[in-house]
Enzyme design. Structure first.
Site, PDB file in Angstrom:
ATOM      1  CG  HIS A 292     -17.995 -18.533  28.795  1.00 56.64           C
ATOM      2  ND1 HIS A 292     -18.892 -18.495  27.753  1.00 56.64           N
ATOM      3  CD2 HIS A 292     -18.095 -19.796  29.314  1.00 56.64           C
ATOM      4  CE1 HIS A 292     -19.492 -19.663  27.625  1.00 56.64           C
ATOM      5  NE2 HIS A 292     -19.041 -20.474  28.582  1.00 56.64           N
TER       6      HIS A 292
ATOM      7  CB  CYS B 243     -20.440 -21.832  31.424  1.00 63.39           C
ATOM      8  SG  CYS B 243     -18.977 -22.891  31.500  1.00 63.39           S
TER       9      CYS B 243
END
Length: 393
Positions: free
Chosen positions: A151, A159
């Site tokens: 992202h 992430c």
């Protein structure tokens, strides 16, 4: 009878609707219109033309933690894949090694398939897609975790975080590949570039066996330049496996069904694996020799220091004895200096220079190169004769 909307109310509704339309068309620093529908940047478009790629052709991503890199590979009109762009990962959390449980802040390592359902156009982190962790392999080991993504917003808790501009291009490339008919794209997440040098560097890590398995999948792509077909059985990844009995499924924790890998692919992968393993062994042996030399040198100079200390102590004792003898002689009689017992030769002996060792005998022994070692040959060159594995569904 339904009441009529007053003039003031109608104006408010129209103004609100117009505001929404204008908001969708407003520009920000990354372009116009809804962020998930924006086109790729002009730089990416130029590279597509240079590399003979269409915007809608299939893609594949590779992630390397240690180097903080995300590579976008794209199919050329030849059918094989080529590197389109390399983006610097803004942030990833944890350390080298796979994610094992919810909350460990580890970013995943392994092979993941991204479908349109995993794309998130409404992400709070600009744009995102979910990696689909845990996959079949992860679940076979009881690993847990959720919402592991690539992202924007450059913020990570497990992430792989990119800048907004980077994820804008990556998202657009994925969207266009789906429009072109690609049903899913592969993300290969590695701890580092799986070279022999890096494998040798990390050979003592507890995750080395796991990384050897990932490297086999890495090598399948290296020799074919086509994303390998991924299956899981016996709690391990298998690559480009073709079942010998049609319809027999691969189950993550069950025994692998009888399968084969296309012969030319299997030969090319095995050749690369053997070459890299030999290089890992060569590097390990060279490091071991270097360590032994360092230990021998340290031991040698440590021994010389001990000898010098002993000589200094001996000289100090000899000096004290001589001074005592000279005092006694003076007390007995006033004898001339020539009559004092000769101690100079003893002192000279104590400080006699040690014969110099020739550089040939010492440094020759500790710095000799021994057998000539062949330099490493770059790995990962595609085998032009290797056929592409069967297309994925």
């Amino acid at each position: 009878m339904a009441g009529r909307i007053g003039g003031g109310s109608r104006k408010a509704i129209v103004a609100g609707s117009l505001a929404l339309v204008l908001a969708g068309c407003q520009a920000d620093e990354l372009g116009y219109g809804p962020k998930h529908l924006r086109q790729v940047s002009s730089d990416v478009k130029a590279r597509l033309d240079q590399l003979d790629m269409s915007l809608s052709s299939p893609i594949m991503l590779r992630i390397y933690k240690q180097e903080s890199e995300l590579e976008v590979w794209k199919q050329t009109r030849s059918g094989r894949y080529a590197l389109l762009d390399t983006f610097e990962i803004c942030k990833w959390s944890g350390k080298l090694g796979p994610k094992k449980k919810e909350g460990d802040r580890q970013a995943p390592e392994g092979f993941y398939e991204i479908t349109p359902a995993l794309m998130n156009p409404n992400s709070s982190y600009h744009l995102a897609f979910n990696l689909g962790y845990p996959n079949k392999f992860d679940r076979a080991y009881g690993r847990t975790g959720s919402n592991l993504m690539v992202h924007g917003a450059c913020s990570s808790r497990g992430c792989y975080a990119m800048t907004d501009a980077q994820v804008q291009d990556i998202y657009a490339l994925a969207r266009e590949s789906f429009k072109g008919g690609q049903r899913s794209f592969q993300v290969q997440a590695f701890p580092f570039h799986m070279t022999a040098e890096n494998m040798a560097k990390h050979r003592d890590d507890e995750n080395y066996g796991f990384w050897q398995m990932l490297k086999r999948g890495y090598d399948h792509f290296e020799v074919t330049k086509t994303p390998p077909k991924i299956d899981v059985c016996e709690k391990r990844y298998v690559f480009d496996a073709v079942p010998l009995v049609e319809g027999v499924p691969f189950r993550a924790t069950a025994k692998c069904p009888a399968f084969e890998v296309p012969a030319s692919v299997a030969r090319a992968v095995e050749k690369k694996q053997l070459k890299d393993e030999a290089e890992v062994t060569r590097i390990a042996e060279a490091e071991a020799r270097s360590k032994r030399r360092e230990e021998a040198i340290a031991s040698f100079f440590g021994a010389d220091t001990d000898k010098d200390d002993a000589a200094a102590v001996g000289d100090s004792t000899q000096t004290a004895s001589t001074d005592a003898g000279a005092g006694a002689e003076t007390a007995t009689a006033s004898a001339p200096m020539s009559a004092v017992p000769a101690v100079a030769p003893a002192r000279e002996q104590a400080f006699a220079a040690t014969p110099e060792k020739s550089s040939g005998s010492f440094f020759g022994r500790f710095f000799s190169s021994g057998d000539k070692e062949a330099s490493a040959t770059p790995s990962g060159v595609a085998d032009p004769d290797a056929p592409r594995p069967a297309a994925k569904p």
